[in-house]
Design a protein around this motif. Structure first.
Motif, short mmCIF file in Angstrom:
data_model
loop_
_atom_site.label_atom_id
_atom_site.label_comp_id
_atom_site.label_asym_id
_atom_site.label_seq_id
_atom_site.Cartn_x
_atom_site.Cartn_y
_atom_site.Cartn_z
N ASP A 200 50.13 4.42 -38.79
CA ASP A 200 49.35 5.60 -39.13
C ASP A 200 49.96 6.28 -40.36
N PRO A 201 49.30 6.25 -41.52
CA PRO A 201 49.90 6.84 -42.73
C PRO A 201 50.14 8.33 -42.63
N HIS A 202 49.29 9.06 -41.90
CA HIS A 202 49.48 10.51 -41.75
C HIS A 202 50.72 10.79 -40.92
N LEU A 203 50.86 10.10 -39.80
CA LEU A 203 52.04 10.29 -38.96
C LEU A 203 53.30 9.89 -39.70
N SER A 204 53.22 8.79 -40.44
CA SER A 204 54.38 8.36 -41.22
C SER A 204 54.81 9.43 -42.20
N ARG A 205 53.87 10.05 -42.88
CA ARG A 205 54.19 11.09 -43.85
C ARG A 205 54.86 12.29 -43.18
N LEU A 206 54.48 12.59 -41.95
CA LEU A 206 55.11 13.70 -41.23
C LEU A 206 56.54 13.36 -40.80
N MET A 207 56.74 12.14 -40.30
CA MET A 207 58.04 11.75 -39.75
C MET A 207 59.03 11.32 -40.81
N GLU A 208 58.54 10.67 -41.85
CA GLU A 208 59.40 10.06 -42.87
C GLU A 208 58.76 10.32 -44.23
N PRO A 209 58.85 11.56 -44.73
CA PRO A 209 58.00 12.03 -45.83
C PRO A 209 58.14 11.30 -47.16
N ARG A 210 59.28 10.72 -47.45
CA ARG A 210 59.44 10.06 -48.75
C ARG A 210 59.64 8.55 -48.61
N VAL A 211 59.14 8.01 -47.54
CA VAL A 211 59.17 6.57 -47.32
C VAL A 211 57.83 5.99 -47.76
N PRO A 212 57.81 4.80 -48.37
CA PRO A 212 56.53 4.17 -48.70
C PRO A 212 55.64 4.05 -47.48
N SER A 213 54.34 4.04 -47.69
CA SER A 213 53.38 4.00 -46.59
C SER A 213 53.57 2.74 -45.75
N PRO A 214 53.10 2.76 -44.50
CA PRO A 214 53.21 1.56 -43.66
C PRO A 214 52.58 0.33 -44.32
N ALA A 215 51.41 0.50 -44.91
CA ALA A 215 50.74 -0.64 -45.56
C ALA A 215 51.58 -1.19 -46.70
N ARG A 216 52.25 -0.31 -47.43
CA ARG A 216 53.08 -0.75 -48.55
C ARG A 216 54.31 -1.49 -48.05
N ARG A 217 54.87 -1.06 -46.92
CA ARG A 217 56.03 -1.77 -46.36
C ARG A 217 55.63 -3.16 -45.86
N LEU A 218 54.44 -3.26 -45.29
CA LEU A 218 53.95 -4.56 -44.85
C LEU A 218 53.78 -5.50 -46.04
N ALA A 219 53.34 -4.94 -47.16
CA ALA A 219 53.22 -5.74 -48.38
C ALA A 219 54.59 -6.23 -48.84
N THR A 220 55.61 -5.42 -48.64
CA THR A 220 56.97 -5.83 -48.99
C THR A 220 57.42 -6.99 -48.11
N ILE A 221 57.10 -6.92 -46.83
CA ILE A 221 57.42 -8.05 -45.93
C ILE A 221 56.78 -9.32 -46.47
N ARG A 222 55.53 -9.23 -46.89
CA ARG A 222 54.83 -10.39 -47.43
C ARG A 222 55.52 -10.93 -48.67
N ARG A 223 55.90 -10.06 -49.59
CA ARG A 223 56.54 -10.50 -50.83
C ARG A 223 57.89 -11.17 -50.56
N LEU A 224 58.67 -10.59 -49.66
CA LEU A 224 59.96 -11.19 -49.31
C LEU A 224 59.76 -12.55 -48.64
N SER A 225 58.82 -12.59 -47.70
CA SER A 225 58.55 -13.83 -46.99
C SER A 225 58.09 -14.92 -47.94
N ASP A 226 57.22 -14.57 -48.88
CA ASP A 226 56.72 -15.55 -49.86
C ASP A 226 57.85 -16.08 -50.74
N ALA A 227 58.92 -15.27 -50.90
CA ALA A 227 60.06 -15.69 -51.72
C ALA A 227 61.08 -16.48 -50.90
#
Length: 361
Positions: A200-227
């Motif tokens: 939930d991007p809204h909940l994420s922003r409340l709990m961890e305000p300067r962390v990349p969005s959940p969707a963006r972190r999942l994209a990072t998992i994909r990029r690392l995995s592809d490498a």
């Protein structure tokens, strides 16, 4: 025992921050007050992030905890601008004479000589190689890393020594270092854990305000995995009555992004974190606050936190057992391993530096 002092801060000034107040640390004898005694309304600036430089004397910290799968770690930074309200590392700022509240996320300590000190420690004849953990206390890929590059420099040292390393992060800046990580992964020298606490991007922003969005972190998992980098999706922490319903969804999203392993940690509220988290609950989830804390205390013998080994990471009791069972079921169904593959230790060696004599053997 010194009483902890706190003051609340105008919401406009703390926009984009996790903590609602700036409680004085346990070792600070001075009380901090926001008001100067004049009840005159004034516009005050938002809190900027201040970076302080620290000359590190040592880098490799040792631990003997049976709760974690490593016995050594390094921290390029102290404090973390990500501002996660639940961060169990917040109390470490009290040892620096600063608040575990807003100071922890606005007063960041960078250690620019970390790579130099790390290299010297790895060159000691007494050093025995084992996986080195980074990011277990504060995030090495927080915003300060963009300007200072301390984590990348440390990673270059570890690559040159063929030293195994496990990294934990929420920061998408790790993608900058895929060139190094891919090379190390090809030699079985690195794996990465990416924390996804909620989808939930809204909940994420409340709990961890300067962390990349959940969707963006999942994209990072994909990029690392592809490498070719082995990645673990981490639901850390699971927050009772706030994120616990998302366990299965988070693991599936991680699996779909390329994660091969999954892990979880229950919400931990040591020392000053307990009061700050309860303050945050009352602000954002007043209707659930009592239920959340009831669950927390149920797992810790009626207390907000139990620091005993074997209990502090997961808790005990019916609720903790239910969360564990759900996680294991989802893990098995998605074929996510409980652990990442063991890293290589036998490649470790001190690199030949310019001007040094090469070994005959």
């Amino acid at each position: 025992m010194t009483e902890q002092r706190a003051y609340s801060i105008d919401s406009k000034r703390r926009r984009g921050r996790g903590a609602l107040s700036n409680a004085t640390g346990r070792f600070d004898l001075d009380r901090i007050e926001q008001s100067d005694g004049w009840e005159i309304e004034e516009v005050r600036p938002a809190f900027d992030t201040q970076i302080r430089l620290e000359h590190a004397k040592s880098m490799i910290a040792r631990n003997s905890s049976p709760d974690v799968p490593f016995d050594r770690s390094i921290n390029p930074y102290r404090g973390c601008e990500h501002g996660c309200i639940y961060c169990f590392a917040r109390p470490t700022h009290a040892y620096l004479g600063m608040s575990p509240g807003l100071d922890f996320e606005t007063q960041i300590i960078a250690r620019p000589n970390a790579p130099e000190i790390l290299e010297k420690e790895l060159q000691r004849k007494s050093y025995r190689v084992a996986t080195l953990a980074i990011g277990t206390n504060t995030d090495p890929y927080q915003p300060a890393e963009r300007d200072h590059g301390i984590m990348r420099a440390c990673l270059e040292i570890l690559r040159d020594f063929s030293h195994p390393v496990g990294i934990v992060t929420k920061g998408t800046l790790i993608e900058r270092d895929i060139d190094l990580l891919g090379d190390m992964a090809a030699r079985n020298l690195v794996h990465v854990g990416v924390s996804v606490t909620t989808l939930d991007p809204h909940l994420s922003r409340l709990m961890e305000p300067r962390v990349p969005s959940p969707a963006r972190r999942l994209a990072t998992i994909r990029r690392l995995s592809d490498a070719g980098v082995p990645v673990r999706v981490m639901m850390a922490p699971v927050v009772p009555s706030i994120t616990d319903h998302e366990i299965e969804a988070v693991l599936k999203a991680g699996k779909d992004a390329g994660a091969i392993s999954a892990s979880w940690i229950m919400l931990r509220l040591p020392l000053e974190v307990s009061d700050m988290f309860k303050e945050w609950l009352e602000e954002h989830f007043p209707e659930r606050a009592s239920r959340v804390m009831a669950r927390v205390r149920e797992m810790h013998g009626g207390r907000d936190y139990d620091a005993a080994w074997g209990r502090r990471m997961r808790g005990e009791g019916h609720y903790a057992s239910m969360i564990s069972a759900r996680f294991k079921m989802a893990q098995r169904r998605l074929a996510l391993a409980p652990e990442l593959p063991e890293l290589a230790y036998d490649l470790f060696c001190s690199p030949i530096r310019k001007g040094e004599q090469m070994s005959l053997f």
